[in-house]
Each structure stands twice: as C-alpha cells, then as structure tokens.
Design a protein around this motif. Structure first.
Motif, short mmCIF file in Angstrom:
data_model
loop_
_atom_site.label_atom_id
_atom_site.label_comp_id
_atom_site.label_asym_id
_atom_site.label_seq_id
_atom_site.Cartn_x
_atom_site.Cartn_y
_atom_site.Cartn_z
N ILE A 13 0.93 -1.10 -0.11
CA ILE A 13 0.08 -0.08 -0.10
C ILE A 13 0.88 1.15 -0.03
N ARG A 14 1.82 1.38 0.84
CA ARG A 14 2.73 2.40 1.11
C ARG A 14 3.60 2.82 -0.43
N LYS A 15 3.93 1.64 -0.87
CA LYS A 15 4.90 1.95 -1.99
C LYS A 15 4.13 2.17 -3.26
N ARG A 16 3.12 1.59 -3.41
CA ARG A 16 2.14 2.01 -4.76
C ARG A 16 1.44 3.28 -4.72
N ALA A 17 0.92 3.49 -3.45
CA ALA A 17 0.54 4.77 -3.26
C ALA A 17 1.33 5.93 -3.62
N LYS A 18 2.53 5.72 -2.98
CA LYS A 18 3.81 6.74 -3.02
C LYS A 18 4.05 7.01 -4.43
N ASP A 19 4.35 5.85 -5.24
CA ASP A 19 4.88 5.99 -6.60
C ASP A 19 3.99 5.27 -7.48
N PRO A 20 2.69 5.74 -7.87
CA PRO A 20 2.01 5.00 -8.76
C PRO A 20 2.74 4.80 -10.32
N ARG A 21 2.49 3.58 -10.91
CA ARG A 21 3.18 3.33 -12.19
C ARG A 21 2.11 3.74 -13.46
N HIS A 22 1.04 3.51 -13.16
CA HIS A 22 -0.12 3.88 -14.11
C HIS A 22 -0.82 5.08 -14.01
N ARG A 23 -0.29 6.21 -13.23
CA ARG A 23 -0.96 7.47 -13.22
C ARG A 23 -1.02 8.04 -14.64
N GLY A 24 -2.03 8.60 -15.00
CA GLY A 24 -2.22 9.41 -16.30
C GLY A 24 -3.68 9.02 -16.89
N ARG A 25 -3.77 9.65 -18.10
CA ARG A 25 -4.86 9.65 -18.63
C ARG A 25 -4.46 9.17 -20.19
N LEU A 26 -5.24 8.27 -20.74
CA LEU A 26 -5.19 8.05 -22.18
C LEU A 26 -6.21 8.71 -23.11
N ASP A 27 -5.56 9.20 -24.31
CA ASP A 27 -6.20 9.80 -25.23
C ASP A 27 -5.59 9.53 -26.66
N PRO A 28 -6.33 8.87 -27.51
CA PRO A 28 -7.65 8.25 -27.29
C PRO A 28 -7.88 7.01 -26.62
N TYR A 29 -9.04 6.68 -26.16
CA TYR A 29 -9.16 5.68 -25.23
C TYR A 29 -10.38 4.90 -25.82
N THR A 30 -10.46 3.74 -25.38
CA THR A 30 -11.52 2.69 -25.77
C THR A 30 -12.70 2.83 -24.79
N GLY A 31 -12.17 2.96 -23.35
CA GLY A 31 -13.19 3.06 -22.36
C GLY A 31 -12.85 4.20 -21.41
N ARG A 32 -13.95 4.70 -20.88
CA ARG A 32 -13.43 5.67 -19.64
C ARG A 32 -14.74 5.56 -18.45
N GLY A 33 -14.13 5.71 -17.31
CA GLY A 33 -15.17 5.39 -16.24
C GLY A 33 -14.67 6.40 -14.96
N TYR A 34 -15.58 6.54 -14.28
CA TYR A 34 -15.45 7.63 -13.25
C TYR A 34 -16.05 7.07 -11.91
N ALA A 35 -15.59 7.08 -10.75
CA ALA A 35 -16.17 6.78 -9.50
C ALA A 35 -15.61 7.89 -8.56
N VAL A 36 -16.70 7.91 -7.41
CA VAL A 36 -16.53 8.79 -6.53
C VAL A 36 -16.98 8.04 -4.97
N ASN A 37 -16.36 8.13 -4.03
CA ASN A 37 -16.64 7.79 -2.81
C ASN A 37 -17.42 8.94 -1.86
N PRO A 38 -18.41 9.29 -1.87
CA PRO A 38 -18.90 10.13 -1.17
C PRO A 38 -18.83 10.30 0.24
N MET A 39 -18.38 9.28 0.95
CA MET A 39 -18.19 9.16 2.36
C MET A 39 -16.84 9.97 2.59
N CYS A 40 -15.99 9.99 1.72
CA CYS A 40 -14.61 10.45 1.96
C CYS A 40 -14.00 11.35 0.98
N GLY A 41 -14.57 11.34 -0.18
CA GLY A 41 -14.23 12.09 -1.29
C GLY A 41 -13.25 11.69 -2.17
#
Length: 141
Positions: A13-41
């Motif tokens: 948890i510490r390692k992957r949260a501190k240094d994420p390997r897959h951070r970014g946004r693809l353009d163009p993309y085949t699929g895009r999804g979005y989710a929010v946890n209203p309890m914590c933001g």
C-alpha cells in the motif's frame, strides 16, 4: 490475520500509493469510467485501450485523488487486468469481490494477494473498490 499478510499489505500500500506506475490519462481511449466515494471524497478516473488485433486490454491509466488504499488498490487492479479481455478482467473483479466479502483465499502469486487483509477491514472496502467501480463503468460505456 497472518502477520506476514498484514506486513505485505502495509508495504505494498505504501509503495504503490507513493509511486504509482499507471498514473495518467489515455487519449484516445476505448473506455473511460469515473467513480466517487461520497463518504470520504476519493475520486478515480480510469481510461483504457483495447488492442485491435486480440481484443485484450493493452493499456490502462488512472487519475486518482484519494487515500493510499484507493490509489494502491487501483494500481494493483490495473496490474491484474492488463493483458486480459473485458470478460477475463470481469472475472478478476468477481474474485476480488469474493476476497473482500467472503475472505476468499488467493494464491501467493495472485496479483491482488496483498489486498487480502482488507477482508477484515470493511471500512476500507469502499476505498479499495473505487478503481473497480470506475473500470466497470468504463468497460460498459
């Protein structure tokens, strides 16, 4: 919970949260999804591409603004689904749900094994599942 599993969980948890390997946004993309946890933001956006020649997920990225569990779980999810078809990735999602809800045992080699202590932390399940919710939305959009 075994101490080894708990230590692995904390370390990953510490390692992957501190240094994420897959951070970014693809353009163009085949699929895009979005989710929010209203309890914590916590917020996760997933973009992915499907390969034209074999119908497999060839690239996945996320933009996450959330806690360490949310980010690390999304990172591990991406490791687990990249190179799979949508149907295969959906099966991985069901395995993850079974682990969280029913404490299903995962093999030591399973890419989501580090998250197995979450089955004993129901308050963190929403955080750990947010990336999956975004992926499911992306896969069915």
């Amino acid at each position: 919970m075994r101490e080894h599993d708990q230590n692995l969980y904390r370390q990953i948890i510490r390692k992957r949260a501190k240094d994420p390997r897959h951070r970014g946004r693809l353009d163009p993309y085949t699929g895009r999804g979005y989710a929010v946890n209203p309890m914590c933001g916590d917020v996760v956006e997933i973009t992915f591409k499907i390969s034209d020649h074999d119908e497999k997920i060839c690239k996945v990225c996320h933009m996450s603004d959330g806690c360490a569990v949310c980010i690390a779980s999304t990172e591990l999810m991406i490791d687990a689904i990249q190179g799979k078809t949508i149907d295969e990735a959906t099966e991985v999602f069901h395995t993850f749900q079974q682990m969280l809800i029913h404490s299903k045992h995962l093999s030591a080699q399973h890419p989501l094994k580090a998250l197995s202590p979450l089955s004993e932390m129901p308050g963190r399940s929403r955080c750990a599942s947010l990336g999956w919710k975004a992926f499911v939305e992306a896969a069915h959009s």
